[in-house]
Design a protein around this motif. Structure first.
Motif, PDB file in Angstrom:
ATOM      1  N   PRO A  14      -4.410  -0.275   6.280  1.00  0.00           N
ATOM      2  CA  PRO A  14      -5.545  -0.122   5.371  1.00  0.00           C
ATOM      3  C   PRO A  14      -6.483  -1.334   5.444  1.00  0.00           C
ATOM      4  O   PRO A  14      -6.027  -2.482   5.449  1.00  0.00           O
TER       5      PRO A  14
ATOM      6  N   ALA B  25      -0.137   4.407   1.833  1.00  0.00           N
ATOM      7  CA  ALA B  25      -0.357   4.387   3.280  1.00  0.00           C
ATOM      8  C   ALA B  25       0.812   5.055   3.987  1.00  0.00           C
ATOM      9  O   ALA B  25       1.975   4.839   3.669  1.00  0.00           O
TER      10      ALA B  25
ATOM     11  N   CYS C 290       0.852  -1.195   0.000  1.00  0.00           N
ATOM     12  CA  CYS C 290       0.000   0.000   0.000  1.00  0.00           C
ATOM     13  C   CYS C 290       0.887   1.243   0.000  1.00  0.00           C
ATOM     14  O   CYS C 290       1.098   1.871   1.048  1.00  0.00           O
TER      15      CYS C 290
END
Length: 483
Positions: free
Chosen positions: A427, A387, A384
Motif C-alpha cells: 500500500p 491488504a 495494513c
C-alpha cells in the motif's frame, strides 16, 4: 490540508524569492536550510488507506548552523581580497554589494560550527511536527529516549537532538528526555554507533574526487569569466564561484534574510553547482563508493530488526536490565552518515551512476532534496489488515513472528515517500517488512567481512556486526545527556 502540511508551515524558507518558480535555496546541496522535498515520486505522503503506523523512526542531520572554521576562513579571505582591491566597480547591480561586504557572523569565536537560530527553529518545529504526526505513538508526559552521534568536533549534533526533544516532549523535556550520545571513536562502537566510518580505517571521504574535479573544471571557468567581465578592480577565482551559492545558503539562514549572494548566478549556473554537490555525496560517501555505501548497513540492520520486533517489544540489556524502547525512534548524525545510510536503504539502487561530464536533469538522486540541514530519512512500520499482499515465492525471510504478510515499511526523504528499488508492491508503494529485512540482509551478505572491508585490525571487532543500541540503553559507548 495533508498530514505533512504542518512541517511546511512551521519551517518556511527564509527568502523573499520562495514564491518564485526557481528558488536557489532549494538547489544548494548540503548547504541549504531544511525544506520539505518536492513530491517528485508522485506518491502521497498520507498514511495509505486502511493502514496504521505502528512504529516510526528517523535519522536526521543536525539543523542549520554557522560555518565550520575552514569555511569561515575562506569567507574572511574573500573579504580581505575584496578590500585589498580598493576600487571594485561594476555595472551589474547584483555585484555592487561586494565592495562593502563582510561575513555575517557577529561573534565568530562563539558561533563557529554551532547551531544557528534558524536551526533552533527547524528542530523545535520538527519535534512538534513529529509529536503531532505520530501522537498515538507517545504517551503524554512519559520518558522518551533518543540517540545522537557524539561528534567531538562540535556539539551541534547533540544540540540538535536536545532541541528536537524540547519540541517533541514539551516543557518537561529535561526531566523526561534522555539522549544517548554515541561516541563513534570508542572501540566499543564498532559498527554500533551513528558514525560507523570513524572506526573504519579504509574509509576515505574524497568529496567526490576525481568526478567533482572533472565537473568543476567544466562548469566553473565560464562562470568565472562571465563575472570577471562585469567587474573591474577584482578577479574572481574558480573557488569563488563555488563559494557564491555556499554563501547564499549560509548567509540567508544565519541572518534570517535573503543573502545578496543568491542573486549573482543564473539558474543554469546554480544547477551546475547543485550537480557538483550531487557528485560530492554520490562518490564521496554514498552509492558511488563501495565502502561508503556499506558502513551504515549494520546500523540499518539493527534498526530494521527493531521494526520487525514490533511496537510492544521489550529487551534485556547487556547490563541485565529491562529496556522498553520508544515507538518513535529518533536519531541525529552528520551529513556524511545520513548519506551513507540513504545509500544503504535501497532507494537508489536502480539509479545509473552519475557522470562527471554531464548532468541528467531527470536524475532521482539530488543532494539538495536529501542532505540539507536537518535532512531526514524516515521509516514507518505499517500495519495494513485490508491488504491482500502475499510475499514473493522463493524468498528467504529472517523476520520474527511479530510481522505478517500485512506488515510493511515505508521510507520518506524530507517528508517525501521514496519507494525501495524492486520492492514497492505494498500500500502506498511500501515494501513488505519481511522482504525489506531480507534485502538488507542480502546487502550485509554481499559485504561479508566488515573487518576486512574496513582494514580494521582490532581483534575484538566482529566480522559480521549488527548495531544493538536501539535495544540496549546501557551500551558502553552511550553517554547520557539531557535536553
Amino acid at each position: 490540508m495533508g498530514r505533512f502540511s504542518t512541517s511546511i508551515a512551521a519551517v518556511a524558507l527564509v527568502t523573499g524569492a520562495a514564491s518564485q518558480q526557481f528558488d536557489i535555496l532549494r538547489h544548494v546541496g548540503g548547504n541549504g536550510q531544511w525544506f520539505p522535498g518536492p513530491e517528485v515520486t508522485g506518491i502521497s505522503s498520507e498514511t495509505p488507506e486502511g493502514c496504521t503506523v505502528e512504529l516510526a523512526g528517523f535519522f536526521s542531520r543536525h539543523g542549520s548552523r554557522y560555518p565550520d572554521r575552514g569555511a569561515y576562513n575562506g569567507w574572511v579571505d574573500l573579504q580581505t581580497r575584496l578590500q585589498a582591491s580598493g576600487n571594485l566597480t561594476t555595472s551589474d547591480p547584483s555585484l555592487a554589494f561586494l565592495s562593502t561586504w563582510s561575513p555575517v557572523l557577529s561573534d565568530p569565536a562563539q558561533q563557529i560550527a554551532q547551531i544557528s537560530p534558524t536551526g533552533y527553529k527547524e528542530l523545535h518545529a520538527m519535534g512538534a511536527t513529529w509529536r503531532l504526526r505520530y501522537a498515538h505513538l507517545y504517551d503524554y508526559n512519559t520518558p522518551f529516549t533518543m540517540w545522537a552521534n557524539w561528534y567531538a568536533s562540535s556539539p551541534r549534533v547533540r544540540d540538535s537532538a536536545r532541541l528536537f526533544a524540547q519540541g517533541f516532549i514539551g516543557p518537561n523535556a529535561t526531566t523526561l528526555g534522555t539522549i544517548y550520545a554515541l561516541n563513534a571513536s570508542d572501540p566499543a562502537s564498532w559498527m554500533n554507533s551513528l558514525g560507523t566510518s570513524d572506526l573504519c580505517p579504509a574509509y576515505r571521504d574524497s568529496e567526490g574526487a576525481p568526478y567533482t574535479t572533472v565537473w568543476n573544471e567544466k562548469y566553473r571557468p565560464p562562470i568565472r569569466e562571465r563575472l570577471n567581465a562585469l567587474v573591474t578592480g577584482f578577479s574572481f577565482t574558480d573557488d569563488d564561484v563555488s563559494s557564491i551559492p555556499y554563501l547564499c545558503g549560509f548567509e540567508t539562514q544565519i541572518a534570517g534574510r535573503r543573502s545578496p549572494f543568491c542573486d549573482i548566478l543564473t539558474e543554469e549556473e546554480v544547477l551546475a553547482y547543485e550537480y557538483a554537490q550531487d557528485l560530492r555525496y554520490w562518490y564521496g560517501a554514498g552509492l558511488g563508493y563501495d565502502i561508503g555505501k556499506s558502513t551504515m548497513l549494520p546500523v540499518l540492520a539493527g534498526f530494521v530488526q527493531r521494526l520487525v520486533d514490533g511496537p510492544n517489544a521489550t529487551y534485556t540489556t547487556s547490563s541485565n536490565t529491562t529496556f522498553v524502547p520508544p515507538k518513535v525512534i529518533a536519531n541525529f548524525a552528520n551529513d556524511g552518515q545520513i548519506n551513507q545510510l540513504i545509500a544503504a536503504t535501497g532507494i537508489f539502487d536502480n539509479e545509473p551512476s552519475l557522470s562527471a561530464n554531464f548532468s541528467d536533469p531527470d536524475r532521482k538522486f539530488r543532494a539538495s532534496r536529501i542532505v540539507t540541514m536537518r535532512g531526514t530519512v524516515a521509516f514507518e512500520r505499517l500495519s495494513c489488515p485490508s491488504a491482500a499482499a502475499t510475499p514473493p515465492q522463493n524468498q528467504t525471510y529472517t523476520a520474527s513472528n511479530s510481522t505478517s504478510p500485512n506488515t510493511y515499511i515505508r521510507l520518506l526523504l524530507n517528508d517525501v515517500v521514496y519507494p525501495v528499488a524492486n520492492c514497492a508492491d505494498g500500500p502506498g508503494s511500501s515494501c513488505s517488512l519481511a522482504k525489506y529485512q531480507s534485502i538488507v540482509q542480502g546487502k550485509m551478505d554481499a559485504v561479508g567481512d566488515f573487518k576486512k572491508m574496513c582494514n580494521a585490525t582490532n581483534p575484538a571487532f566482529e566480522t559480521r556486526p549488527v548495531a544493538t543500541f536501539f535495544r540496549d540503553d546501557t551500551v558502553e559507548q552511550g553517554i547520557p545527556i539531557k535536553p
